[in-house]
Design an enzyme around this catalytic site. Structure first.
Site, PDB file in Angstrom:
ATOM      1  CD  GLU A 288      -2.913  -1.322   2.251  1.00 42.41           C
ATOM      2  OE1 GLU A 288      -2.649  -0.759   3.317  1.00 42.41           O
ATOM      3  OE2 GLU A 288      -3.967  -1.958   2.034  1.00 42.41           O
ATOM      4  CG  ASP A 367      -7.375  -5.691   4.818  1.00 39.03           C
ATOM      5  OD1 ASP A 367      -6.949  -5.884   5.964  1.00 39.03           O
ATOM      6  OD2 ASP A 367      -7.331  -4.590   4.252  1.00 39.03           O
ATOM      7  CD  GLU A 395      -9.956  -1.401   7.950  1.00 34.95           C
ATOM      8  OE1 GLU A 395      -9.007  -1.910   8.561  1.00 34.95           O
ATOM      9  OE2 GLU A 395      -9.848  -0.896   6.820  1.00 34.95           O
TER      10      GLU A 395
HETATM   11  C1  BDP Z   1      -6.174  -2.348   5.981  1.00 35.36           C
HETATM   12  C2  BDP Z   1      -6.481  -0.977   6.474  1.00 35.36           C
HETATM   13  C3  BDP Z   1      -5.328  -0.028   6.328  1.00 35.36           C
HETATM   14  C4  BDP Z   1      -4.081  -0.646   6.904  1.00 35.36           C
HETATM   15  C5  BDP Z   1      -3.827  -1.973   6.270  1.00 35.36           C
HETATM   16  C6  BDP Z   1      -2.679  -2.724   6.910  1.00 35.36           C
HETATM   17  O1  BDP Z   1      -7.597  -0.495   5.764  1.00 35.36           O
HETATM   18  O2  BDP Z   1      -5.677   1.167   6.970  1.00 35.36           O
HETATM   19  O3  BDP Z   1      -2.995   0.194   6.750  1.00 35.36           O
HETATM   20  O4  BDP Z   1      -4.940  -2.806   6.430  1.00 35.36           O
HETATM   21  O5  BDP Z   1      -2.948  -3.714   7.571  1.00 35.36           O
HETATM   22  O6  BDP Z   1      -7.135  -3.193   6.533  1.00 35.36           O
HETATM   23  O7  BDP Z   1      -1.523  -2.351   6.733  1.00 35.36           O
END
Ligand code: BDP
Length: 685
Positions: A288, A367, A395
């Site tokens: 990301e 996720d 989340e």
């Molecule tokens: C996702 C989240 C994000 C996190 C990412 C992570 O939306 O904010 O940075 O995981 O685990 O679920 O790095």
């Protein structure tokens, strides 16, 4: 004499001072003057100031309850020490023993960490353990960690706590570490009281300001780490992989570049010199848009091992996350599959990581969705240290506005039989064995989880989200625990003297994860949330974007074909029989069907219902269940204080509104896509 209040907020969660009363009444004596013994004494004194019947109730000199490490015991009570010694043989540093010797109840341990755990166990469970028998207790998972996703800067893209649903950070404000540390200390107490032994201090997404935690804020970090160490908790820093460039002035972060390696060695040396309680680093790399070794054509083993080498002289550990995938993929290309990514990246590196590297693997391949299969890396990796990562923060499960008790989900993951075929796996291959380090005899193993707390007066936004933090700690300690039993225990501790409330809260929460699943995305397909903030329904919100999170619904059917035969091949990452079970549309469990298969709406599930009718039925049922939750709460709400009642009632009202919204959008979407009416004739637009 002015006394310090028990807690810095009006809500001390499950850690109520009255739970210390039985101990106080027993005349506890704590031997030794180590930092953890001091913590125990402070806890007793604070409770006594708050709830004890007053001075003079315990007679000086008469100690019916003794808390001492074996070493301290031997100094003053050699006979007792000799008698208990056999019970301590082979017990790890976090284990403890309870026994009764010549009229004295004794809590002892080889190490003060065990003593602290035993002390909190007495608070949680009372003194019934002193029934004449000798008991040994120790944690199953060596690593029991929480990850704070707190940002130093409130201007961070995701606010002061990324995915935080409980107010602002208790650690940072206005670009600095908060100076009033009472809240932090109370958090350390809460974590210690359920057996947590590690914590990372900042968000895994480490931006400019957080990168400087290891330089500009190092004294504050040292203070925070000391507070946690006083409670048996090691502190970790999330680091920025590109720190050698961003704060080191180098032109590269190539893990094989000698200058870069030297930079990490020196930076770590400086850090540990000032922060002796540091445990090591947590790293999110090549994920990301965060930097990582891929930029230099290096592997994640190269990156992790470089940091491991820098930490080794200090006894430090690198937690390296496996959440690595391409977040800029082409949604039209059905051959790419985000679910495959972690395994594809890390499985070929099994055995290449240093022994002070731990790979941190999310519980599922995507996720933190309400339902996912278990990550095939768990039980797949054999020659690598592994911890499983969970998300206590809700989340994708209602963001602590919805009541959703997650322990049953975690338990299902822990109980999953990975079917490790490895002959070196003599003691079982369920995920709970893997995270205990037993399956492949790994020295380091365990669980980590994204915390759900903030500066909210109830700590967790929804007061009942406290149950998730409590249950996480207890499941990490003993993954064989029963989530229902934990819920009862949590409820009794949290609402002492209110048996009706205890029962109502248990009734409401016990099935709340499945209720949440019913009114949200069906049959394991996941997502369908509003992009960005991830709250509330948006069926196609992520359907045509680059994140790799699709359901492929059209007029004919829905679901993701992840089979080897015709799909992305993800099912092939599992050991048998799972690879075959998931590959087969007939054998795949209903609840994961759309995760693994694209099927017509008329496809008949094992339950006997069609997919489309299942979608309708569960969405109506989910809303009805939330209505029942609201009604159950109304029976007891007036028994708790007004502010708490209002907070809970407000959240339940929002849950009901949101559940209806989910039901209506999901049902309408699929009614229109499929053209199939509800067999039971309910109105769907
Ligand atoms: C996702 C989240 C994000 C996190 C990412 C992570 O939306 O904010 O940075 O995981 O685990 O679920 O790095």
């Amino acid at each position: 004499m002015a006394t310090t209040p028990w807690f810095s907020t009006s809500d001390s969660c499950w850690l109520r001072p009255q739970h210390v009363l039985p101990l106080l009444g027993h005349g506890p004596q704590v031997l030794g003057d180590g930092r953890l013994q001091t913590t125990i004494r402070e806890e007793l004194a604070a409770a006594a100031a708050e709830v004890a019947p007053g001075p003079g109730t315990t007679k000086p000199g008469e100690h019916a309850l003794l808390l001492a490490t074996h070493e301290d015991l031997a100094l003053t009570h050699p006979g007792m020490a000799a008698a208990v010694e056999p019970a301590l043989v082979g017990l790890g540093p976090e284990g403890y023993v309870t026994t009764t010797h010549a009229g004295t109840d004794l809590l002892t341990a080889a190490d003060a960490r065990g003593l602290l755990h035993g002390f909190y166990a007495l608070l949680r469970d009372g003194l019934a353990v002193f029934d004449g028998s000798t008991r040994r207790e120790e944690p199953t998972c060596p690593v029991r960690m929480v990850n704070q996703w707190d940002n130093l800067s409130a201007d961070a893209p995701m606010g002061s706590v990324e995915r935080g649903y409980s107010g602002d950070s208790i650690f940072y404000a206005d670009g600095a570490v908060v100076q009033d540390r009472r809240r932090v200390k109370d958090y350390a107490r809460l974590l210690a009281s359920v057996g947590i032994n590690a914590l990372s201090l900042n968000n895994v997404n480490v931006h400019g300001p957080e990168t400087r935690l290891m330089t500009d804020h190092v004294q504050d970090v040292a203070d925070l780490a000391r507070t946690f160490a006083d409670h048996g908790i090691a502190t970790y820093l999330s680091i920025n992989y590109a720190a050698p460039i961003e704060i080191g002035g180098l032109g590269t972060a190539d893990p094989l570049d000698p200058q870069v390696r030297q930079w990490w060695v020196q930076a770590s040396e400086a850090l540990f010199a000032q922060v002796p309680d540091l445990g090591g680093y947590l790293v999110k790399a090549d994920s990301e848009n965060r930097p990582g070794p891929f930029t230099y054509g290096r592997t994640h083993a190269d990156g992790a091992n470089m940091l491991a080498e820098a930490l080794r002289p200090h006894g430090g550990t690198v937690f390296w996350r496996c959440f690595v995938y391409d977040c800029r993929q082409d949604w039209r290309d059905r051959r790419t599959d985000r679910a495959r990514a972690a395994y594809d990246h890390f499985m070929p590196l099994d055995g290449e990581f240093a022994d002070n590297v731990v790979l941190q693997v999310k519980n599922g391949p995507m996720d933190f969705q309400v339902r996912e299969p278990v990550s095939p890396l768990l039980g797949g990796l054999e020659r690598t240290n592994v911890v499983m990562e969970l998300q206590i923060a809700q989340e994708y499960t209602g963001q602590q506005k919805h009541a959703c008790y997650l322990a049953p989900q975690w338990k299902q993951v822990l109980d999953f039989d990975t079917r490790s075929a490895d002959p070196r796996a003599p003691s079982g291959a369920a995920v709970r064995d893997v995270v205990a380090g037993r399956t492949f005899a790994r020295p380091v193993a365990g669980v980590a989880a994204v915390s759900n707390i903030g500066d909210d007066v109830y700590w967790t936004g929804h007061p009942w989200a406290q149950a998730n933090l409590y249950a996480y700690g207890r499941l990490a300690w003993d993954p064989a625990s029963d989530p229902d039993d934990l819920l009862h225990r949590w409820s009794r501790l949290t609402y002492p003297d209110l048996p009706d409330v205890q029962r109502a809260v248990v009734d409401i929460l016990a099935g709340s994860w499945l209720t949440y699943e019913r009114y949200t995305s069906p049959l394991g397909v996941g997502w369908m949330v509003e992009p960005g903030h991830h709250y509330g329904p948006s069926i196609e919100g992520y359907e045509y974007s680059a994140w790799g999170t699709y359901h492929f619904a059209d007029r004919d059917g829905v679901g993701v074909d992840r089979t080897v035969a015709t799909g992305t091949g993800y099912t092939g990452q599992y050991r048998e029989p799972w690879a075959s079970v998931y590959e087969s549309v007939d054998r795949c469990p209903d609840e994961l069907l759309l995760f693994f298969h694209h099927v017509p709406y008329g496809h008949e599930l094992a339950s006997g219902r069609t997919v489309i009718q299942h979608i309708y039925d569960t969405h109506f049922q989910g809303v009805e269940e939330v209505q029942a939750m609201v009604a159950r709460w109304e029976q007891v709400a007036d028994q708790v204080d007004g502010a708490l009642a209002e907070r809970v009632s407000g959240r339940l009202a929002e849950q009901l509104r949101s559940a209806r919204e989910w039901r209506d959008q999901v049902n309408t979407y699929f009614r229109r896509a499929s053209g199939v009416d509800d067999a039971r004739g309910r109105t769907i637009y």
